[in-house]
Scaffold this motif. Structure first.
Motif, short mmCIF file in Angstrom:
data_model
loop_
_atom_site.label_atom_id
_atom_site.label_comp_id
_atom_site.label_asym_id
_atom_site.label_seq_id
_atom_site.Cartn_x
_atom_site.Cartn_y
_atom_site.Cartn_z
N ARG A 176 0.70 -1.26 -0.13
CA ARG A 176 0.12 -0.02 0.01
C ARG A 176 0.76 1.28 0.00
O ARG A 176 0.47 2.25 -0.51
CB ARG A 176 -0.98 -0.19 1.38
CG ARG A 176 -2.20 -0.94 0.97
CD ARG A 176 -3.24 -0.65 2.04
NE ARG A 176 -2.73 -1.07 3.33
CZ ARG A 176 -2.89 -2.38 3.88
NH1 ARG A 176 -3.50 -3.36 3.18
NH2 ARG A 176 -2.39 -2.51 5.17
N ALA A 177 1.87 1.22 0.92
CA ALA A 177 2.64 2.27 0.77
C ALA A 177 3.54 2.57 -0.50
O ALA A 177 3.58 3.88 -1.11
CB ALA A 177 3.82 2.12 1.95
N PHE A 178 3.90 1.52 -1.11
CA PHE A 178 4.72 1.52 -2.24
C PHE A 178 3.48 2.12 -3.25
O PHE A 178 4.04 3.19 -4.10
CB PHE A 178 4.89 0.29 -2.77
CG PHE A 178 5.44 0.27 -4.23
CD1 PHE A 178 6.43 0.93 -4.73
CD2 PHE A 178 5.01 -0.63 -5.19
CE1 PHE A 178 7.11 0.90 -6.18
CE2 PHE A 178 5.40 -0.84 -6.55
CZ PHE A 178 6.29 -0.08 -6.86
N LYS A 209 -8.72 -2.49 -0.54
CA LYS A 209 -9.69 -1.15 -0.04
C LYS A 209 -8.60 -0.07 0.45
O LYS A 209 -8.88 1.12 0.20
CB LYS A 209 -10.26 -1.31 1.38
CG LYS A 209 -11.66 -2.19 0.83
CD LYS A 209 -12.57 -2.44 2.09
CE LYS A 209 -13.80 -3.28 1.86
NZ LYS A 209 -14.59 -3.71 3.08
N GLY A 210 -7.31 -0.35 0.56
CA GLY A 210 -6.50 0.51 1.17
C GLY A 210 -5.52 1.17 0.18
O GLY A 210 -4.60 2.12 0.22
N VAL A 215 -6.99 -0.03 -10.00
CA VAL A 215 -6.22 -1.47 -10.08
C VAL A 215 -6.82 -2.25 -10.88
O VAL A 215 -8.38 -2.38 -10.86
CB VAL A 215 -6.22 -2.16 -8.58
CG1 VAL A 215 -5.87 -3.64 -8.62
CG2 VAL A 215 -5.22 -1.62 -7.70
N HIS A 216 -6.51 -2.95 -11.83
CA HIS A 216 -6.67 -4.13 -12.68
C HIS A 216 -6.03 -5.29 -11.92
O HIS A 216 -5.05 -5.65 -12.20
CB HIS A 216 -6.35 -3.83 -14.01
CG HIS A 216 -7.07 -2.88 -14.97
ND1 HIS A 216 -6.76 -2.74 -15.98
CD2 HIS A 216 -8.19 -2.10 -14.32
CE1 HIS A 216 -7.52 -1.57 -16.58
NE2 HIS A 216 -8.43 -1.24 -15.47
N LEU A 217 -6.94 -6.23 -11.36
CA LEU A 217 -6.58 -7.43 -10.72
C LEU A 217 -6.68 -8.48 -11.68
O LEU A 217 -7.69 -8.83 -12.19
CB LEU A 217 -7.59 -7.72 -9.57
CG LEU A 217 -7.13 -8.65 -8.74
CD1 LEU A 217 -5.81 -9.01 -8.10
CD2 LEU A 217 -8.31 -9.25 -7.76
N HIS A 218 -5.45 -9.29 -12.23
CA HIS A 218 -5.33 -10.13 -13.14
C HIS A 218 -5.09 -11.64 -12.48
O HIS A 218 -4.57 -11.78 -11.62
CB HIS A 218 -4.46 -9.82 -14.03
CG HIS A 218 -4.46 -8.64 -14.79
ND1 HIS A 218 -5.08 -9.02 -16.15
CD2 HIS A 218 -4.57 -7.40 -14.79
CE1 HIS A 218 -5.09 -7.62 -16.91
NE2 HIS A 218 -4.63 -6.88 -15.88
N VAL A 219 -5.99 -12.75 -13.07
CA VAL A 219 -5.83 -13.89 -12.80
C VAL A 219 -5.70 -14.69 -14.05
O VAL A 219 -6.69 -14.80 -14.75
CB VAL A 219 -7.07 -14.57 -11.84
CG1 VAL A 219 -6.59 -15.97 -11.40
CG2 VAL A 219 -7.07 -13.94 -10.62
N ALA A 233 -16.46 -9.19 -6.19
CA ALA A 233 -16.73 -8.15 -5.19
C ALA A 233 -15.74 -7.38 -4.71
O ALA A 233 -16.00 -6.31 -4.16
CB ALA A 233 -17.47 -9.08 -3.87
N PHE A 234 -14.55 -7.56 -5.21
CA PHE A 234 -13.38 -6.72 -4.83
C PHE A 234 -13.56 -5.45 -5.24
O PHE A 234 -13.79 -5.29 -6.57
CB PHE A 234 -12.14 -7.40 -5.38
CG PHE A 234 -11.62 -8.77 -4.51
CD1 PHE A 234 -11.79 -8.60 -3.16
CD2 PHE A 234 -11.01 -9.52 -4.88
CE1 PHE A 234 -11.49 -9.78 -2.37
CE2 PHE A 234 -10.40 -10.89 -4.17
CZ PHE A 234 -10.78 -10.69 -3.05
N PRO A 235 -13.04 -4.38 -4.34
CA PRO A 235 -13.00 -3.04 -4.75
C PRO A 235 -11.99 -2.67 -5.88
O PRO A 235 -10.92 -2.07 -5.44
CB PRO A 235 -12.95 -2.22 -3.66
CG PRO A 235 -12.09 -3.12 -2.79
CD PRO A 235 -12.66 -4.59 -3.07
N VAL A 236 -11.97 -3.09 -7.11
CA VAL A 236 -11.21 -2.71 -8.16
C VAL A 236 -11.76 -2.25 -9.32
O VAL A 236 -12.95 -2.30 -9.60
CB VAL A 236 -10.38 -3.98 -8.68
CG1 VAL A 236 -9.34 -4.56 -7.21
CG2 VAL A 236 -11.23 -4.97 -9.18
#
Length: 707
Positions: A176-178, A209-210, A215-219, A233-236
Motif C-alpha cells: 500500500r505504501a509503495f 480497499k487501502g 487497480v486491474h486485478l489479473h488472474v 466483489a473486490f473494490p477494483v
C-alpha cells in the motif's frame, strides 16, 4: 473496446542477456547493464505504442519475481542488507547465481510454464525499499505491472516464525505504501495467478480497499469459476481473466460486475499460432455480454512466453509483435481469422509397460554419473555456426565433434565416473535438437527467455511427428568405442518435448505426447540394437505440464506417464532406464513418479538440501534415486561437506543412491570439471564409510564392457 498487454519479452537483440553475461565476466559495468536494459524498455514501448494501456515494469534483468522480492526486502541476508540488494546490481545479480560462500537462491517453474523464477527467501519482516528502481510511468497510458503480494508469498520460502496470514498483513501494508507513491494517474496491473493454486487469502479485500490507485486485478493460466463471487466483489476498477487457458470463464460473463472493466485475454500468450475462427467466436461471445466501453482485449498472459518477432521465420507464426498487430485488427474490425479445424485423436486405453517388473540396482555403493550435457564452449558454438553458414563441411564438423566427445569421455574416465555420457556437443538444445531430427516440427529463430539469461528456441509442432532415421545412436556408439565403461544413451522424453515446444492447437496435448513417444520408441530400439545398456529419457517437464485445474490432473498424469513408458515398453530386461527431473514441486505427482517405471530417477536436490529426495523416498518410490548434489547453474565451487550432507541424510540402501550434478553442465565452463572432482571426492568418502560395514562391489555388473 480498448487494447493492452500484460507484458512483453525482454529478448530484443539479446541485449540484456549478452550484457549481463559480460557483466558477470567482468567485461561490462553496472552503467552499461542499465543502458542495455533502458534500450530494451524503449524498444518495447515503441512496439506497443498503439495500445490503449502499455505495461511498464513488466520485464527485468533476471526475473520479475526476484525484483519484486527485492523491492520488499524478501531476499536472503547472506547477500547483504536489503538496501544494498535493492541498490547494487552486483549484489542483485549474485542472488540467482550464488557467490563464494553464498549459495544461490532456489529456482522453480512459474506455474505450469517453462519459465523459471528465483524463490524469495523470507528472513525478516517485509519492508518497501525506496532505492529499488521504478519504471517510467509518466505516460498517461502507462500501467505498472506488479506481481501481487499473495503470489509473491506463495512462491516464497518462509524462514521466519511468522505464519502466512501475519506475513500477508505486513507485506500488504508495504504494498500500500509503495502504490501510494506512484503518480496519481497510474493504473496498477496487480497479478495474482496464485488465486488458482492457493485460493484467495482472508483479508485480501481489506488490502485492496487501502490502495490509493486504480487497480486491474489479473488472474491468468486458468478459470476462476470457484473464486468468482469473491473476486467480482473486490473494490477494483477492472478484472483480467484468461479465456484461452480458462475457457470456462465464459460461463461467468452473465454475472460479471457492471461497475468494472473486463480485461479479456483472448489472444493466446503462450503459443504462436495466428488468431483463428475460434478467436472470432470467443470475442463475439464476450462482446455480447460486456459492452465495448468496459472491455479491454489482451493476450491471455504476458508475452514473455513467445519470441519477439516472426520476421524471417519459415511459417507465418504470431510472435509478440504480431500479437500486438492482431489486437489492433480485432479492435478495428479488420482482423483476418485463420480457419480452425479440430483433429480429435483417440487416446490409448492400453497401459504401456516393459516386461520386467523389478528394478535394477547397482552392485556398488553410491554409483556416479552426470545428467548428460557438458560445457558448450565458445569453440563448440562457433563450429555449429560455421556449419550452418557453410564455412565448414559436414565431415569437418563431425571430426571436430568427435574429438570433443573423445576428450570428454577420457576426462570422465579419469575422474572415475561409473556411467559415462558422450557430452552432447552436437546438440544445440535438448528439445530443439530433437525437433530438427523429427518430421512434423518447424524450428524457429527467435529466442524465448527460459530463466535469467538462458534463452531457448522452442520448435513448433506443425504436423504429424515421426523419426525418419536414427540420430543419437551414432554419437552414443562412437563414445562407447572410446571406453570400456558403459555410456548412456541420452534422450529427451515425449512430455518434455511437447511442453517445451509450441504445440498444435487443433489436437489435445495428450495425443501429441503419444505421437512423440512413438517416434522416440524407434530411437530407443536403435540404441538398444547399437549396444546401449543404460538409456536416459529425461522428463523435467512432467510436473510443469500438470494442469492448474485439479479436475484435469488425473487425465493428464495418466496419459503423460503412459506416453513416457511407451518409449521404452519394448526394451529387453537387461536395459537399464534412467530419467531426470528438475526445478519442480514434486509433492503433487509422487504417485505418478512411482508409476514411471524407471530404474534410476535423477533429481535436482542441491538447493532443497535433500528434501526432494526424502519426500520421494517416503512416498514408497521403489527404484534408485540420483541426488543432484551441486548446483550447475552457478559457477560457485561447492564444498565437499555440502555434497556429503544430502546422501548422508537419506535412509536408503547406498546401492540405490546415485551421486550426480543436479542438471546438465551445458551452461558451465571449465569450472564444471572442478565441481565434478569435488563430487568424486565426496563419493570416495561415502564409499569408505559404507565399506566399514559392508563389502563394496567392484562395479563389473554396471553394464559396460568387461575390462
Amino acid at each position: 473496446m480498448k487494447t493492452t498487454t500484460l507484458g512483453f519479452p525482454n529478448t530484443y537483440q539479446s541485449l540484456i542477456k549478452q550484457t549481463v553475461e559480460r557483466f558477470w565476466r567482468g567485461a561490462a559495468g553496472e552503467e552499461e547493464v542499465r543502458r542495455a536494459f533502458a534500450e530494451v524498455e524503449e524498444y518495447n514501448r515503441r512496439a506497443q505504442k498503439n495500445l490503449d494501456l502499455v505495461p511498464a515494469g513488466d520485464i527485468d534483468l533476471y526475473d520479475r519475481l526476484l525484483s519484486t522480492a527485492v523491492r520488499f526486502s524478501l531476499a536472503p541476508s547472506r547477500f547483504g542488507a536489503p538496501e544494498e540488494t535493492a541498490r547494487s546490481l552486483s549484489t542483485y545479480l549474485s542472488i540467482p547465481r550464488g557467490a563464494e560462500g553464498k549459495p544461490a537462491s532456489p529456482m522453480v517453474k512459474w506455474f505450469n510454464t517453462n519459465y523459471h523464477v528465483v524463490q524469495p527467501e523470507i528472513e525478516r519482516d517485509p519492508k518497501w525499499q525506496k532505492e529499488a528502481a521504478l519504471p517510467d510511468l509518466s505516460d498517461s497510458r502507462a500501467k505498472l505491472a506488479l506481481i501481487g503480494p499473495w503470489t509473491l508469498l506463495s512462491y516464497a520460502i518462509n524462514k521466519t516464525p511468522r505464519p502466512m496470514p501475519e506475513l500477508f498483513a505486513l507485506l500488504g501494508a508495504e504494498y500500500r505504501a509503495f502504490i501510494a507513491s506512484l503518480p496519481a494517474h497510474t493504473i496498477v496491473q496487480l497479478e495474482e495467478p496464485s488465486f488458482l493454486t492457493r485460493g484467495i487469502p482472508d483479508g485480501y479485500g481489506d488490502f485492496l480497499k487501502g490502495l490509493e490507485r486504480a487497480v486491474h486485478l489479473h488472474v491468468y493460466f486458468g478459470a476462476v469459476n470457484d473464486l468468482a463471487d469473491r473476486l467480482f466483489a473486490f473494490p477494483v476498477a477492472g478484472i483480467g481473466l484468461d479465456f484461452v487457458d480458462g475457457p470456462e470463464n465464459l460461463s461467468l460473463l452473465a454475472k460479471f460486475p457492471k461497475d468494472k472493466a473486463l480485461v479479456a485475454g483472448v489472444v493466446n500468450g503462450r503459443n504462436v499460432w495466428p488468431i483463428s475462427a475460434r478467436t472470432k467466436e470467443l470475442l463475439g461471445t464476450i462482446r455480447a455480454s460486456v459492452p465495448d466501453e468496459r472491455l479491454y482485449i489482451s493476450p491471455s498472459c504476458s508475452l514473455l512466453h513467445v519470441p519477439l518477432s516472426a520476421k524471417g521465420e519459415a511459417f507465418p507464426f504470431s510472435f509478440a509483435e504480431e500479437k500486438i498487430a492482431e489486437l489492433a485488427s480485432l479492435k478495428s474490425g479488420n482482423a483476418e481469422f485463420a480457419p480452425f479445424t479440430p483433429h480429435p485423436a483417440a487416446l490409448p486405453e492400453e497401459r504401456f509397460e516393459r516386461a520386467r517388473k523389478t528394478f535394477w540396482v547397482s552392485p556398488i555403493a553410491y554409483p556416479t554419473t552426470t545428467i548428460g550435457s557438458f560445457p558448450q564452449t565458445a569453440e563448440i558454438r562457433k563450429a555449429r555456426k560455421d556449419l550452418r553458414e557453410g564455412a565448414v563441411s559436414e565431415a569437418e564438423y563431425e571430426t571436430f565433434i568427435k574429438e570433443r566427445t573423445k576428450e570428454c569421455v577420457e576426462r570422465q574416465e579419469k575422474l572415475g565416473l561409473d556411467i559415462l555420457v558422450h557430452g552432447e556437443f552436437e546438440r544445440n538444445d535438448m528439445v530443439q535438437y530433437f525437433a530438427e531430427n523429427f518430421s512434423g516440427f518447424t524450428p524457429i529463430k527467435g529466442p524465448v527467455q527460459s530463466y535469467g539469461t538462458r534463452h531457448v528456441r522452442p520448435p513448433v509442432i506443425t504436423g504429424d511427428v515421426d523419426r525418419p532415421r536414427a540420430f543419437t545412436v551414432p554419437w552414443t556408439t562412437y563414445a562407447q568405442s572410446c571406453t570400456k565403461k558403459p555410456v548412456k544413451g541420452m534422450l529427451t522424453g515425449p512430455v518434455t518435448i511437447v511442453q517445451w515446444s509450441f504445440p498444435r492447437e487443433d489436437m489435445e496435448k495428450e495425443a501429441q505426447y503419444y505421437m512423440v513417444a512413438r517416434a522416440l520408441a524407434k530411437e530407443v530400439k536403435d540404441l538398444v540394437a547399437g549396444g546401449a545398456i543404460h538409456i536416459q529419457i529425461d522428463e523435467p517437464a512432467l510436473r510443469e505440464g500438470l494442469p492448474l485445474d485439479a479436475k484435469r490432473q488425473a487425465h493428464y498424469l495418466r496419459h503423460a506417464v503412459n506416453a513416457f513408458r511407451l518409449t521404452f515398453a519394448s526394451v529387453p530386461d537387461e536395459t537399464i532406464i534412467h530419467s531426470h527431473m528438475c526445478f519442480s514441486e514434486f509433492g503433487d505427482i509422487l504417485d505418478a513418479i512411482r508409476d514411471m517405471g524407471t530404474d534410476v530417477l535423477s533429481i535436482e536436490d542441491s538447493k532443497a538440501k535433500g528434501k526432494v529426495a526424502a519426500s520421494i523416498r517416503a512416498s514408497g518410490f521403489p527404484a534408485s534415486l540420483g541426488l543432484g548434489v551441486f548446483d550447475v547453474h552457478s559457477p560457485r565451487l561447492p564444498e565437499v561437506e555440502e555434497m556429503l550432507a544430502i546422501p548422508s541424510s537419506l535412509d536408503m540402501d547406498p546401492r540405490r543412491v546415485w551421486i550426480n550434478p543436479d542438471c546438465g553442465l551445458k551452461t558451465r565452463g571449465e569450472e564444471a570439471w572442478t565441481q565434478l572432482e569435488r563430487m568424486m571426492e565426496a563419493v570416495r568418502i561415502l564409499r569408505e564409510r559404507f565399506a566399514r560395514s559392508f563389502s563394496a562391489g567392484d562395479g563389473s555388473a554396471l553394464g559396460g564392457k568387461s575390462p
